[in-house]
Design a protein around this motif. Structure first.
Motif, mmCIF file in Angstrom:
data_model
loop_
_atom_site.group_PDB
_atom_site.id
_atom_site.type_symbol
_atom_site.label_atom_id
_atom_site.label_comp_id
_atom_site.label_asym_id
_atom_site.label_seq_id
_atom_site.Cartn_x
_atom_site.Cartn_y
_atom_site.Cartn_z
ATOM 1 N N HIS A 4 73.714 54.402 42.300
ATOM 2 C CA HIS A 4 73.613 54.594 41.068
ATOM 3 C C HIS A 4 73.827 56.035 40.418
ATOM 4 N N ALA A 5 74.264 56.105 39.269
ATOM 5 C CA ALA A 5 74.382 57.440 38.632
ATOM 6 C C ALA A 5 73.739 57.574 37.339
ATOM 7 N N ALA A 6 72.878 58.658 36.994
ATOM 8 C CA ALA A 6 72.196 58.804 35.829
ATOM 9 C C ALA A 6 72.257 60.153 35.365
ATOM 10 N N THR A 7 72.208 60.318 34.040
ATOM 11 C CA THR A 7 72.108 61.686 33.545
ATOM 12 C C THR A 7 71.192 61.733 32.313
ATOM 13 N N THR A 8 70.596 62.900 31.820
ATOM 14 C CA THR A 8 69.760 62.902 30.676
ATOM 15 C C THR A 8 70.421 64.046 29.903
ATOM 16 N N GLY A 9 71.277 64.770 30.331
ATOM 17 C CA GLY A 9 71.817 65.800 29.258
ATOM 18 C C GLY A 9 72.942 65.548 28.363
ATOM 19 N N SER A 10 73.284 66.269 27.130
ATOM 20 C CA SER A 10 74.091 65.908 26.345
ATOM 21 C C SER A 10 75.425 66.063 26.929
ATOM 22 N N ARG A 11 76.373 65.265 26.558
ATOM 23 C CA ARG A 11 78.006 65.504 27.349
ATOM 24 C C ARG A 11 77.794 65.229 28.835
ATOM 25 N N ALA A 12 76.754 64.828 29.184
ATOM 26 C CA ALA A 12 76.741 64.811 30.699
ATOM 27 C C ALA A 12 77.112 63.242 31.027
ATOM 28 N N HIS A 13 78.309 62.823 31.578
ATOM 29 C CA HIS A 13 78.615 61.484 31.952
ATOM 30 C C HIS A 13 78.123 60.802 33.266
ATOM 31 N N ALA A 14 78.061 59.688 33.291
ATOM 32 C CA ALA A 14 77.889 59.379 34.401
ATOM 33 C C ALA A 14 78.666 58.083 34.791
ATOM 34 N N ALA A 15 79.241 58.056 36.260
ATOM 35 C CA ALA A 15 80.464 56.971 36.579
ATOM 36 C C ALA A 15 80.000 56.384 38.038
ATOM 37 N N THR A 16 80.218 55.206 38.069
ATOM 38 C CA THR A 16 80.146 54.634 39.411
ATOM 39 C C THR A 16 81.465 53.960 39.690
ATOM 40 N N ALA A 17 81.817 53.627 41.152
ATOM 41 C CA ALA A 17 82.880 53.042 41.423
ATOM 42 C C ALA A 17 82.802 51.800 42.278
ATOM 43 N N GLY A 18 81.501 51.639 42.918
ATOM 44 C CA GLY A 18 81.176 50.747 43.921
ATOM 45 C C GLY A 18 80.273 49.500 43.058
ATOM 46 N N SER A 19 80.494 48.455 43.818
ATOM 47 C CA SER A 19 79.701 46.900 43.214
ATOM 48 C C SER A 19 78.353 47.177 43.344
ATOM 49 N N ARG A 20 77.777 46.710 42.170
ATOM 50 C CA ARG A 20 76.106 46.759 41.846
ATOM 51 C C ARG A 20 75.631 48.058 41.849
ATOM 52 N N ALA A 21 76.680 48.991 41.349
ATOM 53 C CA ALA A 21 76.301 50.485 41.253
ATOM 54 C C ALA A 21 76.298 50.704 39.739
ATOM 55 N N HIS A 22 75.063 51.031 39.241
ATOM 56 C CA HIS A 22 74.969 51.242 37.602
ATOM 57 C C HIS A 22 74.941 52.510 37.438
ATOM 58 N N ALA A 23 75.265 52.684 35.958
ATOM 59 C CA ALA A 23 75.618 54.115 35.355
ATOM 60 C C ALA A 23 74.754 54.190 34.032
ATOM 61 N N ALA A 24 73.961 55.239 33.868
ATOM 62 C CA ALA A 24 72.993 55.211 32.708
ATOM 63 C C ALA A 24 73.021 56.724 32.170
ATOM 64 N N THR A 25 72.953 56.961 31.087
ATOM 65 C CA THR A 25 72.977 58.230 30.344
ATOM 66 C C THR A 25 71.945 58.287 29.190
ATOM 67 N N ALA A 26 71.531 59.460 28.805
ATOM 68 C CA ALA A 26 70.398 59.404 27.604
ATOM 69 C C ALA A 26 70.766 60.284 26.541
ATOM 70 N N GLY A 27 71.827 61.441 26.988
ATOM 71 C CA GLY A 27 72.250 62.508 26.002
ATOM 72 C C GLY A 27 73.180 62.009 24.991
#
Length: 230
Positions: free
Chosen positions: A106-129
């Protein structure tokens, strides 16, 4: 408020017996999502962590949930970019991106303009900014954002995309996907008409489409999803 996990909620989500026993032992009075995820990572219950994230993203997506994801991932890994399976990435700074390529990573970020990206299966991406986009490429890999203008996009089959921010669009380019959009946003769903794949665009406030509701494409029509269907 932080999203709370209870044994009743786990039962409603059809959690496995082993998972419920682990939860009872670790959190007899229930626990906050971020704390539960941290404990799962610490005990190397990575598939359980991925399962919990999937159910949380299908149930509710809030800034607190994403921030909890960041905290839990930080407890398992400190790198901002990873390549292995179960190798998570998390960042909290402005413009600090997170990316993973492995399954269940998984990939996750909380900052503004801070992107999250994943390529694998069942690998989630989440951002708050704000303007911090989330993108996933694998099957059953969900993307969730909460900030203003922070888009969520998925390309794998059965991969959900959810946004709660204003003018933050969600797109599912794979078959069997679901989208949830916020105010002033639109969503894109993909369906197959028997000959080719087609795109269906929905707009908040038009044709009965509501913010904060899951939709899937059925024969070219957006159908509301509730509960376990999401």
């Amino acid at each position: 408020m932080p999203h709370e996990i209870t044994i009743l909620k786990l039962r409603n989500w059809d959690a496995c017996g082993s998972g419920r026993e682990w939860f009872r032992e670790k959190f007899p009075e229930g626990g906050v999502y971020g704390d539960v995820m941290s404990a799962l990572y610490k005990d190397k219950r990575y598939e359980d962590a991925s399962w919990l994230a999937s159910n949380i993203y299908a149930d509710v997506v809030t800034k607190e949930v994403v921030e909890g994801e960041v905290r839990s991932i930080h407890s398992a890994a400190k790198e901002a970019a990873t390549t292995g399976d179960y190798a998570h990435a998390a960042t909290t700074g402005y413009g600090a991106h997170a990316a993973t390529t492995g399954d269940y990573a998984h990939a996750a970020t909380t900052g503004s303009r801070a992107h999250a990206a994943t390529a694998g299966s069942r690998a989630h991406a989440a951002t708050a900014g704000s303007r911090a986009h989330a993108a996933t490429a694998g099957s059953r890999t969900h993307a969730a954002t909460t900030g203003y203008g922070a888009h969520a996009a998925t390309t794998g089959d059965y991969a959900h995309a959810a946004t709660t921010g204003y003018r933050a669009h969600a797109a599912c380019l794979g078959l069997g996907g679901k989208v949830k959009i916020g105010k002033g946003s639109y969503g894109v769903l993909t369906w197959h008409d028997g000959q080719r794949e087609r795109a269906l665009t929905i707009y908040e406030g038009e044709g009965g489409i509501e913010a904060g509701v899951w939709y899937r494409a059925e024969d070219g029509v957006a159908v509301r999803c509730d509960g376990d269907d999401a």
